[in-house]
Design an enzyme around this catalytic site. Structure first.
Site, PDB file in Angstrom:
ATOM      1  N   ASN A  13     104.006 -37.787 -12.652  1.00 58.44           N
ATOM      2  CA  ASN A  13     103.327 -36.874 -11.731  1.00 58.44           C
ATOM      3  C   ASN A  13     104.306 -36.523 -10.614  1.00 58.44           C
ATOM      4  O   ASN A  13     104.568 -37.348  -9.741  1.00 58.44           O
ATOM      5  CB  ASN A  13     102.080 -37.581 -11.161  1.00 58.44           C
ATOM      6  CG  ASN A  13     101.392 -36.763 -10.084  1.00 58.44           C
ATOM      7  OD1 ASN A  13     101.690 -35.583  -9.899  1.00 58.44           O
ATOM      8  ND2 ASN A  13     100.473 -37.389  -9.369  1.00 58.44           N
ATOM      9  N   SER A 217     102.747 -47.234  -7.806  1.00 58.69           N
ATOM     10  CA  SER A 217     104.062 -47.864  -7.590  1.00 58.69           C
ATOM     11  C   SER A 217     104.596 -48.574  -8.834  1.00 58.69           C
ATOM     12  O   SER A 217     105.240 -49.614  -8.742  1.00 58.69           O
ATOM     13  CB  SER A 217     104.001 -48.826  -6.400  1.00 58.69           C
ATOM     14  OG  SER A 217     103.633 -48.126  -5.225  1.00 58.69           O
TER      15      SER A 217
HETATM   16  C1  PEP Z   1     100.529 -41.245  -8.546  1.00 57.53           C
HETATM   17  O1  PEP Z   1     100.411 -40.580  -7.550  1.00 57.53           O
HETATM   18  O2  PEP Z   1      99.939 -40.896  -9.588  1.00 57.53           O
HETATM   19  C2  PEP Z   1     101.346 -42.465  -8.480  1.00 57.53           C
HETATM   20  C3  PEP Z   1     101.083 -43.433  -9.306  1.00 57.53           C
HETATM   21  O3  PEP Z   1     102.320 -42.505  -7.519  1.00 57.53           O
HETATM   22  P1  PEP Z   1     103.389 -43.697  -7.267  1.00 57.53           P
HETATM   23  O4  PEP Z   1     103.944 -44.096  -8.598  1.00 57.53           O
HETATM   24  O5  PEP Z   1     104.432 -43.079  -6.374  1.00 57.53           O
HETATM   25  O6  PEP Z   1     102.637 -44.797  -6.617  1.00 57.53           O
END
Ligand code: PEP
Length: 257
Positions: A13, A217
């Site tokens: 994403n 994350s």
């Molecule tokens: C997301 O927004 O779908 C996401 C999982 O972001 P991150 O991996 O940066 O936590």
């Protein structure tokens, strides 16, 4: 490889990042890193303005293209919106729906998200339907209740036949973009509850086929243990999807399972 009947899926994403040319450059690097692997499903979800150049860069690739949102109506007076038909015309196969940032910053309700999920499935787009609790809700021990309501409301009118095209992403809001990850055990506990709930909504056979991704994350350093959990079938990746190296690494970790 696969977990019984479910093949791992790693979806990136990109959120509001990358211009059209930056997106195409990133995809070229991802293509180089992955070659023609088919062990793991891979999807990238650029912003709308980078979909066309991304589709071109993906022409000879096994990586698929997704959008980050769509409007439930096919066309009409909805200034600023994009429909499923438009996404299909740009070769999108997937669409992220109900992301917590859309729920929080754009006040998207469960029923509006439900309209989108139904519309996406009707247009042969695979929804990556996001659910997850806030920190406040987790601390108040409301995680199961919150996620269950999001599932029941978001999947109204979805048939068990649609299960082949439905992907669910569990994203604890407190873990998104914060560097805090749910422990593999914490994530598995919710993923198992989600699969049980999918089973009561859509039937056991359908629930066994639906991939449930973890998001929050996820990065090469913590992916292996998360992906080892029985009901974690891949990842929805934000930060680590913005450059080729960690994203390719994540796909390779899933492929090694
Ligand atoms: C997301 O927004 O779908 C996401 C999982 O972001 P991150 O991996 O940066 O936590």
């Amino acid at each position: 490889m696969a977990k019984t009947i479910r093949k791992y899926l790693i979806a990136g994403n990109w959120k509001m990042n990358k211009t059209g040319s930056e997106g195409a450059d990133l995809i070229r690097e991802i293509n180089l890193g992955l070659g023609k692997q088919t062990d793991v499903g891979v999807v990238v979800c650029p912003p709308f303005t980078a979909l066309e150049s991304s589709a071109k860069a993906l022409e000879d690739s096994n990586v698929q293209l997704g959008a980050q949102n769509m409007h439930p109506k096919q066309e009409g007076a909805y200034t600023g919106e994009i429909s499923a038909v438009m996404l299909r015309s740009l070769f999108c196969t997937h669409v992220i729906l109900g992301h917590s940032e859309r729920r929080e910053y754009f006040n998207e309700s469960d029923s509006f998200i439900n309209e989108k999920v139904v519309a996406a499935l009707d247009s042969s787009l695979k929804p990556i339907f996001c659910v997850g609790e806030t920190l406040e809700q987790r601390e108040a021990e409301q995680t199961f209740e919150v996620v269950k309501t999001q599932l029941v409301e978001g999947l109204k009118g979805v048939s068990s036949e649609a299960a082949d095209n439905l992907i669910v992403a569990y994203e604890p809001v407190w873990a998104i973009g914060t560097g805090k990850t749910a422990t593999p055990e914490m994530a598995q506990e919710v993923h198992k509850m989600i699969r049980d709930e999918l089973s009561s909504i859509l039937g056991e056979g359908a629930a066994a086929k639906i991939r449930i991704l973890y998001g929050g994350s996820m990065k090469p350093e913590n992916a292996s243990e998360l992906l080892d959990q029985a009901d974690i079938d891949g990842g929805l990746i934000g930060g680590a999807a913005l450059s080729a190296k960690p994203f390719v690494e994540l796909v390779k970790i899933a492929a090694s399972k």
